[in-house]
Scaffold this motif. Structure first.
Motif, PDB file in Angstrom:
ATOM      1  N   GLU A 165      12.494  -7.953  13.670  1.00  0.00           N
ATOM      2  CA  GLU A 165      11.644  -6.955  14.323  1.00  0.00           C
ATOM      3  C   GLU A 165      10.816  -7.592  15.430  1.00  0.00           C
ATOM      4  N   ARG A 166      10.307  -8.794  15.168  1.00  0.00           N
ATOM      5  CA  ARG A 166       9.541  -9.493  16.206  1.00  0.00           C
ATOM      6  C   ARG A 166      10.420  -9.802  17.413  1.00  0.00           C
ATOM      7  N   GLU A 167      11.648 -10.195  17.160  1.00  0.00           N
ATOM      8  CA  GLU A 167      12.576 -10.506  18.250  1.00  0.00           C
ATOM      9  C   GLU A 167      12.814  -9.281  19.132  1.00  0.00           C
ATOM     10  N   GLU A 168      13.002  -8.120  18.504  1.00  0.00           N
ATOM     11  CA  GLU A 168      13.242  -6.888  19.259  1.00  0.00           C
ATOM     12  C   GLU A 168      12.018  -6.495  20.078  1.00  0.00           C
ATOM     13  N   VAL A 169      10.847  -6.585  19.487  1.00  0.00           N
ATOM     14  CA  VAL A 169       9.611  -6.222  20.199  1.00  0.00           C
ATOM     15  C   VAL A 169       9.361  -7.162  21.372  1.00  0.00           C
ATOM     16  N   TYR A 170       9.644  -8.442  21.170  1.00  0.00           N
ATOM     17  CA  TYR A 170       9.363  -9.428  22.224  1.00  0.00           C
ATOM     18  C   TYR A 170      10.230  -9.206  23.463  1.00  0.00           C
ATOM     19  N   MET A 219       0.837  -1.193   0.000  1.00  0.00           N
ATOM     20  CA  MET A 219       0.000   0.000   0.000  1.00  0.00           C
ATOM     21  C   MET A 219       0.878   1.251   0.000  1.00  0.00           C
ATOM     22  N   LYS A 220       0.320   2.360  -0.499  1.00  0.00           N
ATOM     23  CA  LYS A 220       1.052   3.612  -0.535  1.00  0.00           C
ATOM     24  C   LYS A 220       1.095   4.227   0.851  1.00  0.00           C
ATOM     25  N   GLY A 221       2.067   5.084   1.060  1.00  0.00           N
ATOM     26  CA  GLY A 221       2.211   5.752   2.346  1.00  0.00           C
ATOM     27  C   GLY A 221       3.668   5.863   2.719  1.00  0.00           C
ATOM     28  N   ILE A 222       3.921   6.413   3.886  1.00  0.00           N
ATOM     29  CA  ILE A 222       5.294   6.590   4.348  1.00  0.00           C
ATOM     30  C   ILE A 222       5.857   5.241   4.784  1.00  0.00           C
ATOM     31  N   LYS A 223       7.018   4.909   4.266  1.00  0.00           N
ATOM     32  CA  LYS A 223       7.678   3.678   4.682  1.00  0.00           C
ATOM     33  C   LYS A 223       8.410   3.932   5.997  1.00  0.00           C
ATOM     34  N   LEU A 224       8.257   3.035   6.925  1.00  0.00           N
ATOM     35  CA  LEU A 224       8.871   3.182   8.240  1.00  0.00           C
ATOM     36  C   LEU A 224       9.902   2.090   8.447  1.00  0.00           C
ATOM     37  N   ASN A 225      11.115   2.492   8.806  1.00  0.00           N
ATOM     38  CA  ASN A 225      12.140   1.529   9.185  1.00  0.00           C
ATOM     39  C   ASN A 225      11.850   1.114  10.628  1.00  0.00           C
ATOM     40  N   VAL A 226      11.287  -0.062  10.813  1.00  0.00           N
ATOM     41  CA  VAL A 226      10.806  -0.484  12.132  1.00  0.00           C
ATOM     42  C   VAL A 226      11.948  -0.615  13.139  1.00  0.00           C
ATOM     43  N   LEU A 227      13.070  -1.193  12.715  1.00  0.00           N
ATOM     44  CA  LEU A 227      14.193  -1.338  13.650  1.00  0.00           C
ATOM     45  C   LEU A 227      14.727   0.019  14.093  1.00  0.00           C
ATOM     46  N   ASP A 228      14.760   0.967  13.173  1.00  0.00           N
ATOM     47  CA  ASP A 228      15.175   2.321  13.518  1.00  0.00           C
ATOM     48  C   ASP A 228      14.163   2.960  14.463  1.00  0.00           C
ATOM     49  N   LEU A 248      12.210   1.397  16.572  1.00  0.00           N
ATOM     50  CA  LEU A 248      12.345   0.761  17.877  1.00  0.00           C
ATOM     51  C   LEU A 248      13.574   1.274  18.625  1.00  0.00           C
ATOM     52  N   SER A 249      14.691   1.439  17.909  1.00  0.00           N
ATOM     53  CA  SER A 249      15.920   1.886  18.575  1.00  0.00           C
ATOM     54  C   SER A 249      15.780   3.299  19.129  1.00  0.00           C
ATOM     55  N   LYS A 250      14.953   4.125  18.491  1.00  0.00           N
ATOM     56  CA  LYS A 250      14.797   5.513  18.912  1.00  0.00           C
ATOM     57  C   LYS A 250      13.647   5.731  19.892  1.00  0.00           C
ATOM     58  N   ASN A 251      12.639   4.874  19.848  1.00  0.00           N
ATOM     59  CA  ASN A 251      11.421   5.114  20.619  1.00  0.00           C
ATOM     60  C   ASN A 251      11.094   4.064  21.669  1.00  0.00           C
TER      61      ASN A 251
END
Length: 456
Positions: A218-223, A1-10, A12-15
């Protein structure tokens, strides 16, 4: 889908970061540690968000200290005023956190109090007792308040004094200035909400899509955050922290027969986690959007419900990431700390979105759950971090769970109700406007707190 692409690992590291203790006094301790090390250096080594010094500072000596001035924005002052500092035996506030920073490793950032020993606590207490630490808050010169911490240290080195200054802005570990004797050693960039808004996805549907597209890494980091915050909840139930709200809720629930209720299980565990964190437990939590308590509200309900319903790892991680993302989305439209309790309202919105998704809710049901939370608990105020936060977090997590369950049953708040819009994204933006308009209320809360502590 269109929209802003988010680097999830980035993202997570910042937020999404581990922190031991309340983030505001920790940030003051971090700034103090950096300021002390700066005194013995002529340059700074920086790489991304990480700074270091070429030379190690010697052991701090209170006799060589002339003075430390700590200035913060009003909301950091409010949040750090009466919260217990981990490892101190129940001591509270900015003063002891500042003194501890002098004996801590700045490279550990928001975890710099993790390894502090009783011996170093005693030395910090001696520094605090010297009355050389002065704490005050600053009036904001900007239209919208922002996180602002400034620590200045004047210290004798070989019989002459040197003065350092460190400033942290916008995020608890975002250093924007390091000076020694007026010479700038480092200048960092502000992390403005307006800029972040422009770089962040604009709709809830985009955020759900991002959560559904998680990679194994990404799942590993969130868990990690799920396990970390579940751990402090268990510690809160087993130990003796704060007001013991979680333990007492558990006792009451067993007496009145509500113990097996999913809503009550969530409320007990979230309150217990807040008991431990606000009660000075020396255990890290995974924060979200700059707050450990927000991290508790955002993650613990998902951990509890996942276990009760025996939901698989992948789905649990996706729900947890969605909770983080929605909490951040809400955070971007409000001030960093305000008269509204972000740990209840912002994270409660994130939690209900994650819970609804966890229980196989549709996008429409996630939308409706968010609106139900806003319609219910928007009025909860923030009057600083302290033991009583366990009450608010417990309430918010229960409401988040109830709202998800009601949305799954087809309950929807009509858009003609108060500040509720058809689209929950618009409701969140309206909530942000209310938060940003409550500067006068926030000032009055701080004024009342000061008058009370002064005994007037």
């Amino acid at each position: 889908m269109k929209g802003i692409k988010l680097n999830v690992l980035d993202f997570l590291s910042k937020n999404v970061k581990p922190a031991t203790g309340c983030t505001e006094p920790i940030a003051v301790g971090f700034a103090t540690s950096v300021a002390y090390n700066a005194l013995f250096n002529e340059s700074v080594v920086s790489s991304g968000d990480v700074i270091s010094f070429p030379k190690n500072a010697p052991t701090f000596n209170t006799n060589q200290l002339v003075e430390i001035k700590v200035k913060t924005d009003k909301d950091v002052f409010k949040n750090a005023y009466a919260v217990k500092i981990p490892g101190t035996g129940g001591q509270k506030g900015i003063g002891i956190a500042t003194a501890m920073g002098l004996h801590s490793d700045y490279q550990k950032k928001l975890n710099l109090f993790n390894d502090i020993t009783p011996e170093l606590i005693e030395k910090a207490q001696q520094t605090l007792n010297s009355n050389k630490i002065k704490v005050s808050f600053m009036e904001s010169k900007e239209k919208m308040p922002h996180l602002d911490i400034q620590v200045s240290i004047k210290y004798l080195i070989e019989n002459s004094s040197r003065t350092s200054l460190v400033q942290i802005e916008d995020e608890h570990d975002n250093i924007t200035r390091i000076e020694v004797d007026g010479k700038i050693l480092f200048e960092g960039s502000r992390k403005l909400p307006q800029k972040e808004q422009g770089e962040f996805p604009k709709s809830i549907v985009e955020l759900v899509h991002i959560a559904e597209s998680m990679t194994p890494q990404e799942r590993e980091e969130v868990y990690k955050g799920i396990l970390m915050n579940k751990n402090i909840a268990n510690e809160g139930l087993q130990g003796n922290f704060g007001l013991n709200i979680g333990k007492n809720l558990e006792k009451m629930a067993k007496m009145d027969g509500s113990y097996d209720s999913m809503v009550m299980q969530v409320r007990i565990m979230v309150a217990a986690a807040a008991d431990a964190r606000m009660g000075g437990a020396k255990i890290p939590v995974m924060s979200t959007s700059g707050s450990g308590n927000q991290g508790i509200t955002a993650l613990v309900p998902i951990a509890v419900i996942s276990e009760i319903k025996n939901i698989d790892y992948d789905k649990t991680c996706k729900a947890a990431l969605l909770s983080h993302l929605i909490t951040k989305f809400t955070h971007l439209y409000s001030t960093h700390l305000s008269a509204l309790c972000g740990c209840a309202v912002k994270a409660g919105i994130g939690a209900t979105a994650g819970i609804t998704y966890l229980l196989d809710g549709s996008l429409e049901e996630i939308n409706n759950a968010i609106n139900l939370v806003v319609a219910n608990i928007t009025g909860i105020i923030c009057d600083g971090a302290k033991e009583g936060c366990a009450l608010k977090l417990g309430t918010a997590s229960a409401v988040a769970t109830e709202s998800a369950l009601m949305a799954l049953e087809g309950i929807k708040i009509p858009p003609d109700n108060g500040i509720i819009y058809e689209n929950a994204g618009d409701t969140i933006k309206a909530l942000g406007k209310i938060s940003n308009s409550m500067v006068k209320t926030d000032n009055e809360i701080i004024n009342l707190m000061q008058l009370k502590y002064k005994g007037t």
